[in-house]
Motif scaffolding. Structure first.
Motif, PDB file in Angstrom:
ATOM      1  N   LYS A 161      49.448  45.069  41.263  1.00  0.00           N
ATOM      2  CA  LYS A 161      48.801  45.108  42.579  1.00  0.00           C
ATOM      3  C   LYS A 161      49.438  46.134  43.505  1.00  0.00           C
ATOM      4  O   LYS A 161      48.832  46.538  44.501  1.00  0.00           O
ATOM      5  CB  LYS A 161      48.836  43.725  43.228  1.00  0.00           C
ATOM      6  CG  LYS A 161      47.862  42.726  42.611  1.00  0.00           C
ATOM      7  CD  LYS A 161      47.905  41.383  43.333  1.00  0.00           C
ATOM      8  CE  LYS A 161      46.877  40.419  42.770  1.00  0.00           C
ATOM      9  NZ  LYS A 161      46.938  39.082  43.427  1.00  0.00           N
ATOM     10  N   ALA A 162      50.651  46.542  43.189  1.00  0.00           N
ATOM     11  CA  ALA A 162      51.346  47.528  44.027  1.00  0.00           C
ATOM     12  C   ALA A 162      50.730  48.922  43.889  1.00  0.00           C
ATOM     13  O   ALA A 162      50.969  49.793  44.728  1.00  0.00           O
ATOM     14  CB  ALA A 162      52.827  47.575  43.657  1.00  0.00           C
ATOM     15  N   PHE A 163      49.932  49.117  42.847  1.00  0.00           N
ATOM     16  CA  PHE A 163      49.302  50.420  42.629  1.00  0.00           C
ATOM     17  C   PHE A 163      47.927  50.441  43.268  1.00  0.00           C
ATOM     18  O   PHE A 163      47.093  49.563  43.023  1.00  0.00           O
ATOM     19  CB  PHE A 163      49.179  50.707  41.127  1.00  0.00           C
ATOM     20  CG  PHE A 163      50.504  50.786  40.419  1.00  0.00           C
ATOM     21  CD1 PHE A 163      51.277  51.933  40.482  1.00  0.00           C
ATOM     22  CD2 PHE A 163      50.986  49.703  39.698  1.00  0.00           C
ATOM     23  CE1 PHE A 163      52.501  52.011  39.836  1.00  0.00           C
ATOM     24  CE2 PHE A 163      52.204  49.768  39.042  1.00  0.00           C
ATOM     25  CZ  PHE A 163      52.972  50.922  39.114  1.00  0.00           C
ATOM     26  N   LYS A 164      47.678  51.435  44.097  1.00  0.00           N
ATOM     27  CA  LYS A 164      46.417  51.525  44.825  1.00  0.00           C
ATOM     28  C   LYS A 164      45.247  51.749  43.881  1.00  0.00           C
ATOM     29  O   LYS A 164      44.181  51.145  44.029  1.00  0.00           O
ATOM     30  CB  LYS A 164      46.497  52.664  45.853  1.00  0.00           C
ATOM     31  CG  LYS A 164      45.256  52.771  46.732  1.00  0.00           C
ATOM     32  CD  LYS A 164      45.418  53.885  47.766  1.00  0.00           C
ATOM     33  CE  LYS A 164      44.162  53.997  48.625  1.00  0.00           C
ATOM     34  NZ  LYS A 164      44.290  55.101  49.640  1.00  0.00           N
ATOM     35  N   GLU A 165      45.416  52.655  42.923  1.00  0.00           N
ATOM     36  CA  GLU A 165      44.369  52.980  41.961  1.00  0.00           C
ATOM     37  C   GLU A 165      44.864  52.671  40.549  1.00  0.00           C
ATOM     38  O   GLU A 165      46.067  52.706  40.280  1.00  0.00           O
ATOM     39  CB  GLU A 165      43.999  54.476  42.042  1.00  0.00           C
ATOM     40  CG  GLU A 165      43.573  54.958  43.412  1.00  0.00           C
ATOM     41  CD  GLU A 165      42.156  54.561  43.762  1.00  0.00           C
ATOM     42  OE1 GLU A 165      41.447  54.072  42.859  1.00  0.00           O
ATOM     43  OE2 GLU A 165      41.776  54.736  44.930  1.00  0.00           O
ATOM     44  N   ASP A 213      47.049  55.202  38.969  1.00  0.00           N
ATOM     45  CA  ASP A 213      48.435  55.264  39.440  1.00  0.00           C
ATOM     46  C   ASP A 213      49.389  54.469  38.551  1.00  0.00           C
ATOM     47  O   ASP A 213      50.613  54.578  38.696  1.00  0.00           O
ATOM     48  CB  ASP A 213      48.520  54.746  40.882  1.00  0.00           C
ATOM     49  CG  ASP A 213      47.714  55.588  41.855  1.00  0.00           C
ATOM     50  OD1 ASP A 213      47.507  56.784  41.567  1.00  0.00           O
ATOM     51  OD2 ASP A 213      47.267  55.042  42.887  1.00  0.00           O
ATOM     52  N   GLN A 214      48.843  53.667  37.637  1.00  0.00           N
ATOM     53  CA  GLN A 214      49.676  52.859  36.745  1.00  0.00           C
ATOM     54  C   GLN A 214      50.197  53.651  35.541  1.00  0.00           C
ATOM     55  O   GLN A 214      50.959  53.126  34.737  1.00  0.00           O
ATOM     56  CB  GLN A 214      48.874  51.659  36.218  1.00  0.00           C
ATOM     57  CG  GLN A 214      48.384  50.698  37.268  1.00  0.00           C
ATOM     58  CD  GLN A 214      47.494  49.615  36.670  1.00  0.00           C
ATOM     59  OE1 GLN A 214      47.508  49.368  35.463  1.00  0.00           O
ATOM     60  NE2 GLN A 214      46.714  48.957  37.504  1.00  0.00           N
TER      61      GLN A 214
END
Length: 370
Positions: free
Chosen positions: A40-44, A47-48
């Motif tokens: 959940k910390a990744f916006k998109e 981004d993971q």
């Protein structure tokens, strides 16, 4: 033939499956679980990428294996838009497509970039194999009763193709010479007509079509759905989740676990028995539809996917569909094996890798009135 060393990658919503193959032998595998709070910390989703790649490298290190002598990295595809079947070399066009304009928002889009990055680091080849968007439909299979609404190819393409190839080898024939109906029966259900090596028609596992499944509604009376949408009781998001996430067994019985449903039927739960039998009935009915697509010329019917382990499901389906063609059970999923075998076919010269262009397989009918 050389025992090629292949590392395969299959990113899912909250996990990343990885495995190492030496030839056909799986020598290491892990289903790497990802903490939901960390994701959940990744916006998109894109981004993971670094996070998942690093988790993979950590997994390999713990296993005692090494990537330095890997011949190819082979990944599940995803987000590349409609494409033909086969093994694709991961090129810049594919990476741009899945990174900047993916056709779906799902961690599967990370497969190609991760494989490409690892291949560059370890001086190996990088491929994707039969991505979910493989489209080999006949034009007739696309048409619906509403202009502008078309049936789309959304199939368990990776497992379906692998099962077709394995079955053909088993019976000593070429996949491209057979007419098959392959039934992937798992969390999603796809019943597909394979005509001489092409998936020419199938139900849509994503948009509400064909049999109900553990979490998906399947085909519905459209008028009732329209009335539901305008009843004021549900938001658009809630209706979409009813169709794709909370339908089928989950909606009727509060669980998407077919094993639990079977236990309830065995314990005398009449409603659970009705719904489970209805799902089986709908699968059989879809097989009949695919038999018609193949003009009754069917060499074999294959049951695959996790629910195909259930002998009750198999027996009921055999009673219903064995008049069409012999029924073979190849239970489970072979996605990781499919990724490895696709890469091996290319490396051994049995199949030529394809070049991803980004041009969709189908983009409307030329004969459509303007």
């Amino acid at each position: 033939m050389k025992d090629y060393k292949i590392f395969v990658i299959n990113p899912g919503s909250t996990s990343t499956k990885v495995a190492m193959f030496k030839g056909k032998e799986k020598i290491y595998s892990e289903n790497i679980q990802h903490d939901v709070s960390e994701l959940k910390a990744f916006k998109e989703v894109r981004d993971q990428l670094d996070y998942r790649r690093d988790m993979i490298l950590e997994s390999v290190k713990k296993s005692g294996e090494t990537l330095t002598d890997v011949d190819a990295f082979s990944s599940r595809g995803g987000g590349c838009g409609t494409t033909e079947s086969g093994v694709f070399t991961i090129n810049e066009t594919l990476l741009d497509y899945v990174t900047n304009r993916p056709s779906v928002v799902h961690p599967a889009i990370l497969g190609a970039p991760i494989a490409s990055a690892l291949a560059e680091k370890y001086h190996a080849k990088a491929f994707i194999v039969n991505p979910p968007e493989v489209d080999e439909f006949k034009d007739l299979a696309r048409v619906t009763g509403l202009k502008g609404v078309y049936r789309k190819s959304a199939i368990h393409a990776l497992n379906q193709k692998e099962i077709g190839l394995r079955y053909a080898q088993k019976v000593g024939k070429n996949y491209s010479d057979l007419n098959l109906i392959i039934c992937h029966i798992g969390g999603g259900i796809s019943i597909t007509a394979h005509e001489k090596g092409r998936m020419v028609d199938s139900n849509d596992i994503a948009r509400g079509d064909g049999p109900m499944a553990p979490t998906r509604c399947g085909s519905l009376p459209v008028r009732d759905v329209v009335e539901m949408c305008y009843s004021g009781k549900y938001s658009e998001k809630e209706m979409l989740e009813k169709v794709t996430k909370n339908g089928g067994l989950a909606d009727h019985l509060g669980t998407s676990d077919a094993r639990e449903v079977k236990e309830r039927t065995d314990a005398g739960d009449a409603y659970a028995a009705l719904i489970y039998d209805a799902m089986i009935y709908q699968i059989g009915k879809e097989v009949g539809a695919m038999a018609a697509v193949l003009h009754g010329n069917v060499d074999g019917i294959i049951l695959t996917g996790g629910i195909s382990y259930d002998t009750y499901v198999v027996q009921r389906l055999k009673e219903m569909i064995s008049f069409v063609a012999p029924v073979t059970v190849m239970a489970g999923e072979f996605e990781m094996e499919a990724l490895a075998s696709g890469a091996i076919r290319v490396l051994s010269g049995k199949e030529e890798a394809k070049t991803f262009t980004g041009i969709p397989v189908w983009d409307g009918f030329d004969c459509l009135p303007r």
